[in-house]
Design a protein around this motif. Structure first.
Motif, PDB file in Angstrom:
ATOM      1  N   MET A  12       1.210  -1.081   0.197  1.00 34.94           N
ATOM      2  CA  MET A  12       0.127   0.198  -0.084  1.00 34.94           C
ATOM      3  C   MET A  12       0.459   1.260   0.079  1.00 34.94           C
ATOM      4  N   ILE A  13       0.478   2.099  -1.170  1.00 38.55           N
ATOM      5  CA  ILE A  13       1.520   3.297  -0.503  1.00 38.55           C
ATOM      6  C   ILE A  13       0.497   4.702  -0.321  1.00 38.55           C
ATOM      7  N   SER A  14       0.620   5.581   0.260  1.00 35.41           N
ATOM      8  CA  SER A  14      -0.148   6.854   0.567  1.00 35.41           C
ATOM      9  C   SER A  14       0.686   7.615  -0.601  1.00 35.41           C
ATOM     10  N   GLY A  15      -0.528   9.044  -1.155  1.00 35.87           N
ATOM     11  CA  GLY A  15      -0.188  10.325  -1.612  1.00 35.87           C
ATOM     12  C   GLY A  15      -0.876  11.678  -1.761  1.00 35.87           C
ATOM     13  N   TYR A  16      -0.871  12.132  -2.539  1.00 36.84           N
ATOM     14  CA  TYR A  16      -1.476  13.553  -1.835  1.00 36.84           C
ATOM     15  C   TYR A  16      -1.483  14.025  -3.747  1.00 36.84           C
ATOM     16  N   LEU A  17      -2.553  14.329  -3.904  1.00 38.26           N
ATOM     17  CA  LEU A  17      -3.039  15.155  -4.978  1.00 38.26           C
ATOM     18  C   LEU A  17      -3.354  16.321  -4.533  1.00 38.26           C
ATOM     19  N   GLN A  18      -2.186  17.892  -5.184  1.00 35.35           N
ATOM     20  CA  GLN A  18      -2.926  19.063  -4.759  1.00 35.35           C
ATOM     21  C   GLN A  18      -3.741  19.644  -5.565  1.00 35.35           C
ATOM     22  N   GLN A  19      -4.164  19.230  -6.865  1.00 33.18           N
ATOM     23  CA  GLN A  19      -5.550  20.090  -7.306  1.00 33.18           C
ATOM     24  C   GLN A  19      -6.256  19.381  -8.125  1.00 33.18           C
ATOM     25  N   THR A  20      -7.091  20.164  -9.330  1.00 34.96           N
ATOM     26  CA  THR A  20      -7.769  19.264 -10.204  1.00 34.96           C
ATOM     27  C   THR A  20      -6.962  19.011 -10.683  1.00 34.96           C
ATOM     28  N   ASN A  21      -6.903  17.817 -12.059  1.00 36.16           N
ATOM     29  CA  ASN A  21      -5.825  17.557 -12.711  1.00 36.16           C
ATOM     30  C   ASN A  21      -4.312  17.297 -11.970  1.00 36.16           C
ATOM     31  N   ASP A  22      -4.651  17.381 -10.832  1.00 38.15           N
ATOM     32  CA  ASP A  22      -3.064  16.686 -11.104  1.00 38.15           C
ATOM     33  C   ASP A  22      -2.992  14.697 -10.805  1.00 38.15           C
ATOM     34  N   LYS A  23      -1.843  14.254 -10.739  1.00 35.12           N
ATOM     35  CA  LYS A  23      -1.950  13.049 -11.210  1.00 35.12           C
ATOM     36  C   LYS A  23      -0.757  12.849 -10.781  1.00 35.12           C
ATOM     37  N   VAL A  24      -0.341  11.234 -10.536  1.00 34.71           N
ATOM     38  CA  VAL A  24       0.565  10.240 -10.211  1.00 34.71           C
ATOM     39  C   VAL A  24       0.101   9.489 -11.159  1.00 34.71           C
ATOM     40  N   HIS A  25       1.802   9.102 -11.310  1.00 34.34           N
ATOM     41  CA  HIS A  25       2.172   7.661 -12.489  1.00 34.34           C
ATOM     42  C   HIS A  25       2.724   6.231 -11.440  1.00 34.34           C
ATOM     43  N   TYR A  26       2.224   5.182 -11.716  1.00 36.43           N
ATOM     44  CA  TYR A  26       2.650   3.800 -10.539  1.00 36.43           C
ATOM     45  C   TYR A  26       2.255   2.854 -12.083  1.00 36.43           C
ATOM     46  N   GLN A  27       3.595   2.045 -11.221  1.00 38.48           N
ATOM     47  CA  GLN A  27       3.767   0.348 -12.146  1.00 38.48           C
ATOM     48  C   GLN A  27       4.052  -0.177 -11.285  1.00 38.48           C
ATOM     49  N   VAL A  28       2.880  -1.413 -11.483  1.00 38.29           N
ATOM     50  CA  VAL A  28       3.292  -2.813 -11.358  1.00 38.29           C
ATOM     51  C   VAL A  28       3.987  -3.922 -11.931  1.00 38.29           C
ATOM     52  N   THR A  29       4.480  -5.140 -11.519  1.00 38.62           N
ATOM     53  CA  THR A  29       4.642  -5.738 -12.152  1.00 38.62           C
ATOM     54  C   THR A  29       4.432  -7.253 -11.511  1.00 38.62           C
ATOM     55  N   LEU A  30       3.411  -8.074 -11.741  1.00 37.64           N
ATOM     56  CA  LEU A  30       3.197  -9.399 -11.629  1.00 37.64           C
ATOM     57  C   LEU A  30       2.728 -10.529 -12.634  1.00 37.64           C
ATOM     58  N   GLN A  31       1.941 -11.831 -12.602  1.00 35.30           N
ATOM     59  CA  GLN A  31       1.803 -12.543 -13.106  1.00 35.30           C
ATOM     60  C   GLN A  31       0.184 -13.593 -12.993  1.00 35.30           C
ATOM     61  N   ASN A  32      -0.642 -12.525 -11.827  1.00 33.07           N
ATOM     62  CA  ASN A  32      -1.929 -13.596 -11.773  1.00 33.07           C
ATOM     63  C   ASN A  32      -2.558 -11.732 -11.608  1.00 33.07           C
ATOM     64  N   LYS A  33      -3.712 -12.342 -10.891  1.00 34.48           N
ATOM     65  CA  LYS A  33      -5.469 -11.388 -10.898  1.00 34.48           C
ATOM     66  C   LYS A  33      -4.491 -10.650  -9.825  1.00 34.48           C
ATOM     67  N   LEU A  34      -5.287  -9.228 -10.854  1.00 37.32           N
ATOM     68  CA  LEU A  34      -4.350  -7.913 -10.327  1.00 37.32           C
ATOM     69  C   LEU A  34      -6.189  -6.617  -9.712  1.00 37.32           C
ATOM     70  N   LEU A  35      -5.802  -6.413  -8.531  1.00 32.03           N
ATOM     71  CA  LEU A  35      -7.198  -5.719  -8.012  1.00 32.03           C
ATOM     72  C   LEU A  35      -5.887  -4.622  -7.644  1.00 32.03           C
ATOM     73  N   VAL A  36      -7.250  -3.539  -8.113  1.00 29.74           N
ATOM     74  CA  VAL A  36      -6.445  -1.969  -8.043  1.00 29.74           C
ATOM     75  C   VAL A  36      -7.163  -1.543  -7.198  1.00 29.74           C
ATOM     76  N   LYS A  37      -7.505  -1.086  -6.290  1.00 28.02           N
ATOM     77  CA  LYS A  37      -7.656  -0.123  -4.744  1.00 28.02           C
ATOM     78  C   LYS A  37      -7.125   1.128  -4.777  1.00 28.02           C
ATOM     79  N   LEU A  38      -7.915   1.577  -4.394  1.00 23.14           N
ATOM     80  CA  LEU A  38      -7.946   3.182  -4.376  1.00 23.14           C
ATOM     81  C   LEU A  38      -9.174   4.122  -3.512  1.00 23.14           C
ATOM     82  N   ASP A  39      -8.013   4.499  -2.566  1.00 24.65           N
ATOM     83  CA  ASP A  39      -9.007   4.720  -1.242  1.00 24.65           C
ATOM     84  C   ASP A  39      -9.179   6.598  -0.466  1.00 24.65           C
TER      85      ASP A  39
END
Length: 106
Positions: A12-39
């Protein structure tokens, strides 16, 4: 675009978006079913984009899956994902605030 931040399945990684249209890119390498959850923060509207093999390009609609709604909480499930790297984009559709991103392989 800035280089994506590498994250591992189960991390789990935490971050902060400062304003509308702000964005952060991530990458993950895997070999099974993937669930990506944003809270994200209450009252805000964040979106979640996932793409295999190349970084997400939201403006040109180059992504495999997207989670979007009227809140900052999103879930993307990739059934039978291909081996290799998946790129993730956390994007503020509206608002700002801290969020937690979790990637799980099941």
């Amino acid at each position: 675009a800035p280089d994506p931040v590498a994250i591992s399945p189960g991390q789990m990684i935490s971050g902060y978006l400062q304003q509308t249209n702000d964005k952060v890119h991530y990458q993950v390498t895997l070999q099974n079913k993937l669930l990506v959850k944003l809270d994200g923060p209450s009252g805000q509207d964040f979106d979640l984009y996932v793409r295999h093999g190349n970084p997400v390009d939201k403006e040109n609609e180059q992504y495999d899956s997207v989670g979007y709604g009227v809140t900052a909480d999103e879930l993307v499930t990739i059934e039978g994902p291909k081996a290799g790297t998946y790129y993730i984009l956390v994007d503020s559709y509206r608002g700002s605030g801290s969020y937690n991103l979790e990637v799980e392989v099941v």
